[in-house]
Scaffold this active site. Structure first.
Site, PDB file in Angstrom:
ATOM      1  N   HIS A   1       0.867  -1.198   0.000  1.00 31.56           N
ATOM      2  CA  HIS A   1       0.000   0.000   0.000  1.00 31.56           C
ATOM      3  C   HIS A   1       0.893   1.233   0.000  1.00 31.56           C
ATOM      4  CE1 HIS A   1      -3.736   2.157   1.845  1.00 31.56           C
ATOM      5  NE2 HIS A   1      -2.892   3.069   1.374  1.00 31.56           N
TER       6      HIS A   1
ATOM      7  N   HIS B   1       1.402   5.341  -1.850  1.00 31.48           N
ATOM      8  CA  HIS B   1       0.953   6.419  -2.743  1.00 31.48           C
ATOM      9  C   HIS B   1       2.165   7.032  -3.417  1.00 31.48           C
ATOM     10  CE1 HIS B   1      -3.128   6.326  -1.036  1.00 31.48           C
ATOM     11  NE2 HIS B   1      -2.481   5.951   0.057  1.00 31.48           N
TER      12      HIS B   1
ATOM     13  N   HIS C   1     -10.298   0.977   2.349  1.00 35.58           N
ATOM     14  CA  HIS C   1     -10.025   2.036   3.322  1.00 35.58           C
ATOM     15  C   HIS C   1     -11.207   2.011   4.278  1.00 35.58           C
ATOM     16  CE1 HIS C   1      -8.354   6.065   4.571  1.00 35.58           C
ATOM     17  NE2 HIS C   1      -9.513   6.007   5.204  1.00 35.58           N
TER      18      HIS C   1
ATOM     19  N   HIS D   1      -4.394  -0.432   6.484  1.00 29.91           N
ATOM     20  CA  HIS D   1      -3.864   0.410   7.569  1.00 29.91           C
ATOM     21  C   HIS D   1      -4.691   0.351   8.857  1.00 29.91           C
ATOM     22  CE1 HIS D   1      -6.717   3.049   5.526  1.00 29.91           C
ATOM     23  NE2 HIS D   1      -5.878   3.398   4.595  1.00 29.91           N
TER      24      HIS D   1
ATOM     25  N   ASP E   1       1.370   2.648   3.471  1.00 29.99           N
ATOM     26  CA  ASP E   1       0.511   3.835   3.294  1.00 29.99           C
ATOM     27  C   ASP E   1       1.362   5.098   3.245  1.00 29.99           C
ATOM     28  OD1 ASP E   1      -1.764   5.302   2.830  1.00 29.99           O
ATOM     29  OD2 ASP E   1      -2.345   5.425   4.932  1.00 29.99           O
TER      30      ASP E   1
HETATM   31  C1  NCD Z   1      -3.635   8.979   1.811  1.00 33.69           C
HETATM   32  C2  NCD Z   1      -3.290   9.998   0.697  1.00 33.69           C
HETATM   33  O1  NCD Z   1      -2.879  11.102   1.019  1.00 33.69           O
HETATM   34  O2  NCD Z   1      -3.427   9.638  -0.466  1.00 33.69           O
HETATM   35  N1  NCD Z   1      -3.705   9.686   3.065  1.00 33.69           N
HETATM   36  C3  NCD Z   1      -3.623   9.163   4.295  1.00 33.69           C
HETATM   37  O3  NCD Z   1      -3.763   9.914   5.264  1.00 33.69           O
HETATM   38  N2  NCD Z   1      -3.367   7.891   4.514  1.00 33.69           N
HETATM   39  C4  NCD Z   1      -4.876   8.281   1.445  1.00 33.69           C
HETATM   40  C5  NCD Z   1      -5.239   7.142   2.354  1.00 33.69           C
HETATM   41  O4  NCD Z   1      -4.710   6.052   2.259  1.00 33.69           O
HETATM   42  O5  NCD Z   1      -6.099   7.363   3.221  1.00 33.69           O
HETATM   43 ZN    ZN Z   2      -3.337   5.010   1.609  1.00 35.59          ZN
END
Ligand code: NCD
Ligand code: ZN
Length: 336
Positions: free
Chosen positions: A13, A15, A136, A171, A244
């Site tokens: 996971h 981003h 999520h 998460h 995450d």
């Molecule tokens: C994540 C994001 O910024 O894309 N933010 C977060 O606080 N974890 C998105 C997510 O996984 O919730």
């Molecule tokens: Zn995330």
């Protein structure tokens, strides 16, 4: 123990964003991980096979340029109206998972899913195609610290309604979620982040506010952290690593964006947390084995060495502030 070698880990996971910053984030993850699942909450979202393939190509090119060997895994974003055919086309384009964001739950989730019934055909298609439903799990209408707990009934409904669907609850942040995961069949697994294993809400706001620790789901109590750590070190194949890691530029963080940029520090934090639990010998299962098995993937070749060599985390890495910025971490991670 001053050094530990484990099989090359996976991050299920992460981003990586898009545009000019993406290459640096992709390289940072490739440095530590043999595979990673890139989340689809970019703009426009990854909701079809062409967008998914384009994004994967761009990420793979950035990884190749980094010089680290690492493979992106594709995950599409589940949106109402997408339809069965689009889900099957995403699977044919190499997706291993589809992501369920409750509407309005987090970054770029305004086009998410209002309720499971809104994606009934899509969930049935995912089940048929053997895709993992990545969730999520937060109800954005609930109070901030209760959002995850409040969503467990929705997850329970999905698990019950689609008896062959594999589900990854993402998460985990609280003890109730650990108990819920263990109450569901083995086709339900969960990721846990390095920051939820390392920090609790008082680290975020008990002293001075530390926005670099603000994420969704929000860090919970010390007892919740202890329950997550217990799950992570238990050796149970249900729990595995997903960072995450969610970088935001400083101006977005200053405006309140949720997300912790943990990719540069995640492996150091994990080693410290597992050491704290007296369970360094279980780290490999959590970060290199259980997730791969859950996703039906082979294990990575290669080795990651963790050494007890302190390093001070820079104030900013790749233009973002990481948890532990300016602090000294006890463990250094390096693929060898
Ligand atoms: C994540 C994001 O910024 O894309 N933010 C977060 O606080 N974890 C998105 C997510 O996984 O919730
Ligand atoms: Zn995330």
């Amino acid at each position: 123990m001053n050094s530990l070698e484990i099989r090359t880990p996976d991050d299920f996971h992460v981003h990586l964003r898009q545009g000019p910053a993406m290459a640096a984030y992709a390289a940072r993850t490739a440095r530590g991980f043999g595979r990673f699942m890139a989340m689809p909450n970019v703009v426009p979202p990854l909701t079809g096979p062409a967008a998914l393939a384009d994004y994967r190509r761009a990420v793979a090119a950035a990884v190749a340029a980094s010089g680290y060997a690492s493979t992106p895994l594709s995950c599409f974003k589940l949106v109402p109206g997408m339809g069965r055919e689009a889900v099957l086309a995403c699977a044919a384009a190499g997706a291993v998972a589809g992501k369920y964001y409750p509407t309005g739950s987090t970054t770029n989730a305004s086009d998410g899913v209002p309720e499971p019934a809104a994606v009934a055909d899509e969930l049935a298609a995912m089940q048929d195609a053997g895709l993992v439903l990545s969730i999520h799990g937060e109800d954005p209408a609930a109070p901030a610290l209760e959002r995850e707990r409040a969503f467990l009934d929705v997850v329970d409904g999905i698990v019950g309604s689609y008896p062959r669907l594999r589900v990854a609850l993402e998460h985990l942040s609280c003890a109730e979620s650990v108990r819920a995961v263990l109450s569901w069949p083995e086709r339900v697994g969960a990721t846990i982040t390095a920051h939820h294993l390392s920090y609790a809400i008082d680290d975020l706001l008990g002293g001075g506010l530390r926005p670099e620790l603000f994420c969704k789901p929000v860090l919970k109590s010390a007892a919740d952290r202890a329950a997550l750590l217990e799950a992570a070190v238990s050796g149970s194949p249900r729990f595995f690593f997903g960072s995450d890691s969610a970088p935001h530029p400083p101006e977005a963080k200053a405006a309140g964006a949720a997300g912790c940029y943990t990719a540069p520090v995640a492996l150091s934090l994990l080693a410290a947390a597992f050491e704290e639990a007296g369970a360094l010998d279980r780290l490999e299962a959590f970060v290199s084995v259980s997730g791969a098995r859950f996703y039906g993937l082979g294990l990575n070749p290669g080795v990651l060495r963790l050494s007890r060599e302190g390093w001070t985390v820079p104030a900013a890495v790749d233009g973002a502030v990481t948890p532990a910025a300016g602090r000294t971490l006890a463990w250094t991670a390096e693929r060898i």
